[in-house]
Scaffold this motif. Structure first.
Motif, PDB file in Angstrom:
ATOM      1  N   PRO A 298       0.832  -1.215   0.000  1.00 54.94           N
ATOM      2  CA  PRO A 298       0.000   0.000   0.000  1.00 54.94           C
ATOM      3  C   PRO A 298       0.864   1.261   0.000  1.00 54.94           C
ATOM      4  CG  PRO A 298      -0.788  -1.566   1.631  1.00 54.94           C
ATOM      5  CD  PRO A 298       0.532  -2.087   1.141  1.00 54.94           C
ATOM      6  N   ASP A 299       0.367   2.341  -0.630  1.00 53.96           N
ATOM      7  CA  ASP A 299       1.164   3.565  -0.643  1.00 53.96           C
ATOM      8  C   ASP A 299       0.883   4.408   0.591  1.00 53.96           C
ATOM      9  OD1 ASP A 299      -0.896   4.984  -3.269  1.00 53.96           O
ATOM     10  OD2 ASP A 299      -1.156   5.111  -1.113  1.00 53.96           O
ATOM     11  N   PHE A 300       1.681   5.457   0.771  1.00 55.84           N
ATOM     12  CA  PHE A 300       1.609   6.269   1.983  1.00 55.84           C
ATOM     13  C   PHE A 300       0.229   6.868   2.196  1.00 55.84           C
ATOM     14  CE2 PHE A 300       6.301   6.497   1.428  1.00 55.84           C
ATOM     15  CZ  PHE A 300       6.682   6.144   2.710  1.00 55.84           C
ATOM     16  N   SER A 301      -0.402   7.387   1.139  1.00 53.43           N
ATOM     17  CA  SER A 301      -1.685   8.071   1.303  1.00 53.43           C
ATOM     18  C   SER A 301      -2.766   7.118   1.807  1.00 53.43           C
ATOM     19  CB  SER A 301      -2.114   8.727  -0.010  1.00 53.43           C
ATOM     20  OG  SER A 301      -2.276   7.757  -1.037  1.00 53.43           O
ATOM     21  N   ASP A 302      -2.765   5.880   1.289  1.00 52.72           N
ATOM     22  CA  ASP A 302      -3.743   4.893   1.760  1.00 52.72           C
ATOM     23  C   ASP A 302      -3.529   4.587   3.239  1.00 52.72           C
ATOM     24  OD1 ASP A 302      -4.898   4.729  -0.732  1.00 52.72           O
ATOM     25  OD2 ASP A 302      -3.769   2.952  -1.340  1.00 52.72           O
ATOM     26  N   ASP A 303      -2.255   4.473   3.629  1.00 48.02           N
ATOM     27  CA  ASP A 303      -1.970   4.174   5.035  1.00 48.02           C
ATOM     28  C   ASP A 303      -2.362   5.325   5.946  1.00 48.02           C
ATOM     29  OD1 ASP A 303      -1.009   1.562   4.779  1.00 48.02           O
ATOM     30  OD2 ASP A 303       0.988   2.251   4.216  1.00 48.02           O
ATOM     31  N   MET A 304      -2.162   6.558   5.492  1.00 47.21           N
ATOM     32  CA  MET A 304      -2.552   7.705   6.316  1.00 47.21           C
ATOM     33  C   MET A 304      -4.068   7.759   6.517  1.00 47.21           C
ATOM     34  SD  MET A 304       0.155   9.093   7.452  1.00 47.21           S
ATOM     35  CE  MET A 304       0.693   7.381   7.549  1.00 47.21           C
ATOM     36  N   LYS A 305      -4.821   7.373   5.490  1.00 53.38           N
ATOM     37  CA  LYS A 305      -6.274   7.287   5.635  1.00 53.38           C
ATOM     38  C   LYS A 305      -6.646   6.231   6.673  1.00 53.38           C
ATOM     39  CE  LYS A 305      -7.202   8.667   0.847  1.00 53.38           C
ATOM     40  NZ  LYS A 305      -7.613   8.191  -0.496  1.00 53.38           N
ATOM     41  N   MET A 306      -5.961   5.081   6.610  1.00 53.26           N
ATOM     42  CA  MET A 306      -6.215   4.018   7.573  1.00 53.26           C
ATOM     43  C   MET A 306      -5.875   4.478   8.994  1.00 53.26           C
ATOM     44  SD  MET A 306      -4.686   0.119   7.744  1.00 53.26           S
ATOM     45  CE  MET A 306      -2.968   0.673   7.884  1.00 53.26           C
ATOM     46  N   PHE A 307      -4.756   5.169   9.150  1.00 54.54           N
ATOM     47  CA  PHE A 307      -4.368   5.666  10.470  1.00 54.54           C
ATOM     48  C   PHE A 307      -5.444   6.601  11.018  1.00 54.54           C
ATOM     49  CE2 PHE A 307       0.446   5.127  11.200  1.00 54.54           C
ATOM     50  CZ  PHE A 307       0.421   3.858  10.660  1.00 54.54           C
ATOM     51  N   GLU A 308      -6.001   7.451  10.160  1.00 54.07           N
ATOM     52  CA  GLU A 308      -7.035   8.384  10.601  1.00 54.07           C
ATOM     53  C   GLU A 308      -8.282   7.634  11.054  1.00 54.07           C
ATOM     54  OE1 GLU A 308      -9.505  12.289   8.954  1.00 54.07           O
ATOM     55  OE2 GLU A 308      -8.021  11.303   7.674  1.00 54.07           O
ATOM     56  N   ILE A 309      -8.665   6.618  10.299  1.00 47.12           N
ATOM     57  CA  ILE A 309      -9.850   5.823  10.645  1.00 47.12           C
ATOM     58  C   ILE A 309      -9.660   5.123  11.984  1.00 47.12           C
ATOM     59  CG2 ILE A 309     -11.187   3.768  10.006  1.00 47.12           C
ATOM     60  CD1 ILE A 309     -10.669   4.552   7.055  1.00 47.12           C
ATOM     61  N   LEU A 310      -8.462   4.568  12.200  1.00 45.67           N
ATOM     62  CA  LEU A 310      -8.210   3.752  13.396  1.00 45.67           C
ATOM     63  C   LEU A 310      -7.692   4.566  14.582  1.00 45.67           C
ATOM     64  CD1 LEU A 310      -6.522   0.619  11.723  1.00 45.67           C
ATOM     65  CD2 LEU A 310      -8.936   0.974  12.311  1.00 45.67           C
ATOM     66  N   GLY A 311      -7.455   5.854  14.379  1.00 43.91           N
ATOM     67  CA  GLY A 311      -6.953   6.679  15.468  1.00 43.91           C
ATOM     68  C   GLY A 311      -5.508   6.400  15.814  1.00 43.91           C
ATOM     69  N   LEU A 312      -4.711   6.064  14.814  1.00 45.10           N
ATOM     70  CA  LEU A 312      -3.300   5.771  15.023  1.00 45.10           C
ATOM     71  C   LEU A 312      -2.454   6.992  14.698  1.00 45.10           C
ATOM     72  CD1 LEU A 312      -3.150   2.218  13.359  1.00 45.10           C
ATOM     73  CD2 LEU A 312      -3.360   2.760  15.806  1.00 45.10           C
ATOM     74  N   LYS A 313      -1.286   7.051  15.306  1.00 46.37           N
ATOM     75  CA  LYS A 313      -0.346   8.139  15.030  1.00 46.37           C
ATOM     76  C   LYS A 313       1.019   7.547  14.712  1.00 46.37           C
ATOM     77  CE  LYS A 313       0.482   8.591  20.008  1.00 46.37           C
ATOM     78  NZ  LYS A 313       0.234   9.392  21.212  1.00 46.37           N
ATOM     79  N   THR A 314       1.849   8.326  14.027  1.00 40.44           N
ATOM     80  CA  THR A 314       3.159   7.826  13.615  1.00 40.44           C
ATOM     81  C   THR A 314       4.174   7.984  14.742  1.00 40.44           C
ATOM     82  OG1 THR A 314       3.732   9.971  12.639  1.00 40.44           O
ATOM     83  CG2 THR A 314       2.729   8.318  11.189  1.00 40.44           C
ATOM     84  N   ARG A 315       5.068   7.034  14.799  1.00 38.34           N
ATOM     85  CA  ARG A 315       6.124   7.039  15.819  1.00 38.34           C
ATOM     86  C   ARG A 315       7.340   7.775  15.283  1.00 38.34           C
ATOM     87  NH1 ARG A 315       8.349   2.083  19.399  1.00 38.34           N
ATOM     88  NH2 ARG A 315      10.572   2.482  19.373  1.00 38.34           N
ATOM     89  N   GLU A 316       7.922   8.603  16.114  1.00 35.50           N
ATOM     90  CA  GLU A 316       9.092   9.364  15.691  1.00 35.50           C
ATOM     91  C   GLU A 316      10.338   8.479  15.686  1.00 35.50           C
ATOM     92  OE1 GLU A 316      10.424  11.147  20.054  1.00 35.50           O
ATOM     93  OE2 GLU A 316       9.110  12.343  18.770  1.00 35.50           O
ATOM     94  N   ALA A 317      11.350   8.922  14.960  1.00 34.18           N
ATOM     95  CA  ALA A 317      12.612   8.181  14.919  1.00 34.18           C
ATOM     96  C   ALA A 317      13.304   8.224  16.284  1.00 34.18           C
ATOM     97  CB  ALA A 317      13.537   8.777  13.857  1.00 34.18           C
ATOM     98  N   PHE A 318      14.038   7.173  16.595  1.00 35.78           N
ATOM     99  CA  PHE A 318      14.843   7.082  17.817  1.00 35.78           C
ATOM    100  C   PHE A 318      13.988   7.269  19.079  1.00 35.78           C
ATOM    101  CE2 PHE A 318      17.458   8.959  14.412  1.00 35.78           C
ATOM    102  CZ  PHE A 318      18.341   7.907  14.201  1.00 35.78           C
ATOM    103  N   LYS A 319      12.806   6.662  19.057  1.00 39.71           N
ATOM    104  CA  LYS A 319      11.870   6.768  20.176  1.00 39.71           C
ATOM    105  C   LYS A 319      12.512   6.305  21.484  1.00 39.71           C
ATOM    106  CE  LYS A 319       7.710   6.742  22.235  1.00 39.71           C
ATOM    107  NZ  LYS A 319       6.797   7.873  22.358  1.00 39.71           N
ATOM    108  N   ASN A 320      13.328   5.261  21.417  1.00 35.84           N
ATOM    109  CA  ASN A 320      13.949   4.709  22.626  1.00 35.84           C
ATOM    110  C   ASN A 320      15.357   5.242  22.855  1.00 35.84           C
ATOM    111  OD1 ASN A 320      11.670   3.168  23.183  1.00 35.84           O
ATOM    112  ND2 ASN A 320      12.371   1.473  21.911  1.00 35.84           N
ATOM    113  N   GLY A 321      15.648   6.388  22.274  1.00 37.64           N
ATOM    114  CA  GLY A 321      16.973   6.964  22.454  1.00 37.64           C
ATOM    115  C   GLY A 321      17.851   6.714  21.249  1.00 37.64           C
ATOM    116  N   ARG A 322      18.796   7.595  21.059  1.00 39.48           N
ATOM    117  CA  ARG A 322      19.675   7.520  19.903  1.00 39.48           C
ATOM    118  C   ARG A 322      21.021   6.962  20.328  1.00 39.48           C
ATOM    119  NH1 ARG A 322      19.480  11.442  14.995  1.00 39.48           N
ATOM    120  NH2 ARG A 322      21.218  10.657  13.772  1.00 39.48           N
ATOM    121  N   PRO A 323      21.396   5.754  19.841  1.00 37.25           N
ATOM    122  CA  PRO A 323      22.700   5.192  20.203  1.00 37.25           C
ATOM    123  C   PRO A 323      23.842   6.111  19.786  1.00 37.25           C
ATOM    124  CG  PRO A 323      21.323   3.552  19.109  1.00 37.25           C
ATOM    125  CD  PRO A 323      20.638   4.873  18.948  1.00 37.25           C
ATOM    126  N   ALA A 324      24.956   6.007  20.490  1.00 41.83           N
ATOM    127  CA  ALA A 324      26.103   6.879  20.202  1.00 41.83           C
ATOM    128  C   ALA A 324      26.567   6.758  18.760  1.00 41.83           C
ATOM    129  CB  ALA A 324      27.255   6.547  21.157  1.00 41.83           C
TER     130      ALA A 324
END
Length: 335
Positions: A298-324
């Protein structure tokens, strides 16, 4: 909250896997909410930086040179092409870029030098950089780490007992040794498997047990549904039922509660409702973009529509910390 375990038995995991479906999903959803932000999903983009011509005989893969598929062999991409793809993926919401090359193993040559430059360049974009390049030595893993690699993907595919049926050109121990080398370089591990190869429930349980009993759980566990490709030995395999995918995701979530469980290949054939069950069961990452190496996605736009329907949000990079090793450094290109 239960402590993380690394001594699961097959019987314990099998009992979880075979629970009544709704009970299993409820337990997985509960554990997911106890350990992670259940509404947050990481978007990754996977590109094939070198396509086809692989010497391996993986029965599911159209990139094996010995199979007659419609795949067009393509040489290793240029660094600027990868950077352009990464920028587009980031603009679409991806926080991780995974680069896949159809190699049996990494060789210390100019191609690997170019991959090192790709890793450095994408790292400069503040994205998590992942590679899947085949087998890897400890020294090669360290080179990738020094360049700023965040994760290395090397899937187990199936159980150790079933492995020879799917691949004969390398061993299960080869796979585990690469994961060991990745850990030595202090990289994060991305390792999962494929459902729908003709494996048994026992094989699925065994593969999950191998992953869960590693000294440290993989930070990312991709669960792939086989996409049969004409010309490969598994071209006639039937599509795996969605309930089997959900069971795998839920079981992985329960036994590896801190890991990111990635809903990977096969998503193109899933409805929004089917994917919603996977997210409910603990999946919290997807690959987005029109292709997953060589198969439709699936392409990005379809997934963004799905996220909106399901109430999901995108996770940022390095959520658990950025290794050295991923701290931005000036990009030094090699000859």
């Amino acid at each position: 909250m239960q402590p993380t375990k690394h001594n699961w038995t097959k019987e314990e995991i099998s009992e979880i896997y075979h629970k009544p479906f709704l009970d299993l999903v409820y337990e997985a959803a509960t554990i997911h909410r106890e350990n992670q932000d259940y509404s947050e999903v990481q978007i990754s983009s996977l590109i094939s930086i070198k396509t086809g011509g692989c010497s391996e005989d993986c029965a599911y893969c159209p990139q094996a040179a010995r199979y007659h598929t419609d795949l067009e062999v393509q040489a290793l991409m240029k660094v600027d092409q990868v950077v352009d793809a990464a920028q587009k993926a980031k603009a679409g919401g991806a926080s991780r870029l995974c680069m896949g090359a159809a190699w049996r193993e990494v060789r210390d040559n100019r191609d690997f030098d170019r991959v090192i430059d790709m890793v450095k360049a994408v790292n400069e974009l503040d994205m998590e950089v992942c590679c899947t390049l085949g087998m890897l030595t400890e020294g090669q893993a360290q080179r990738l780490a020094d360049a700023g690699l965040y994760a290395y993907n090397h899937n187990l595919d199936t159980s150790e007992d079933d492995y020879k049926r799917i691949i004969s050109t390398r061993t299960y121990d080869d796979r585990l040794n690469t994961l060991h080398n990745v850990r030595k370089a202090k990289l994060t591990v991305c390792s999962g498997g494929i459902v729908g190869l003709g494996e048994t429930d026992e094989d699925r349980v065994s593969m999950l047990r191998t992953l869960a009993n590693l000294p440290k759980h993989p930070e990312s566990v991709p669960i792939n549904a086989l996409v049969p490709v004409k010309g490969t030995p598994l071209e006639n395999q039937p599509r795996i039922p969605i309930w089997d995918m959900v069971r795998m995701i839920a079981t992985a979530r329960i036994i590896m509660p801190k890991s990111v469980v990635r809903l990977s290949a096969g998503r193109n054939e899933m409805s929004t409702v089917e994917q919603a069950f996977c997210f409910m069961a603990g999946a919290n990452s997807i690959f987005a973009g029109d292709k997953l190496l060589t198969t439709p996605n699936p392409d990005f736009s379809d997934d963004m529509k799905m996220f909106e329907i399901l109430g999901l949000k995108t996770r940022e990079a390095f959520k658990n910390g950025r290794p050295a090793n991923t701290i931005n450094k000036p990009v030094e290109t090699t000859a």
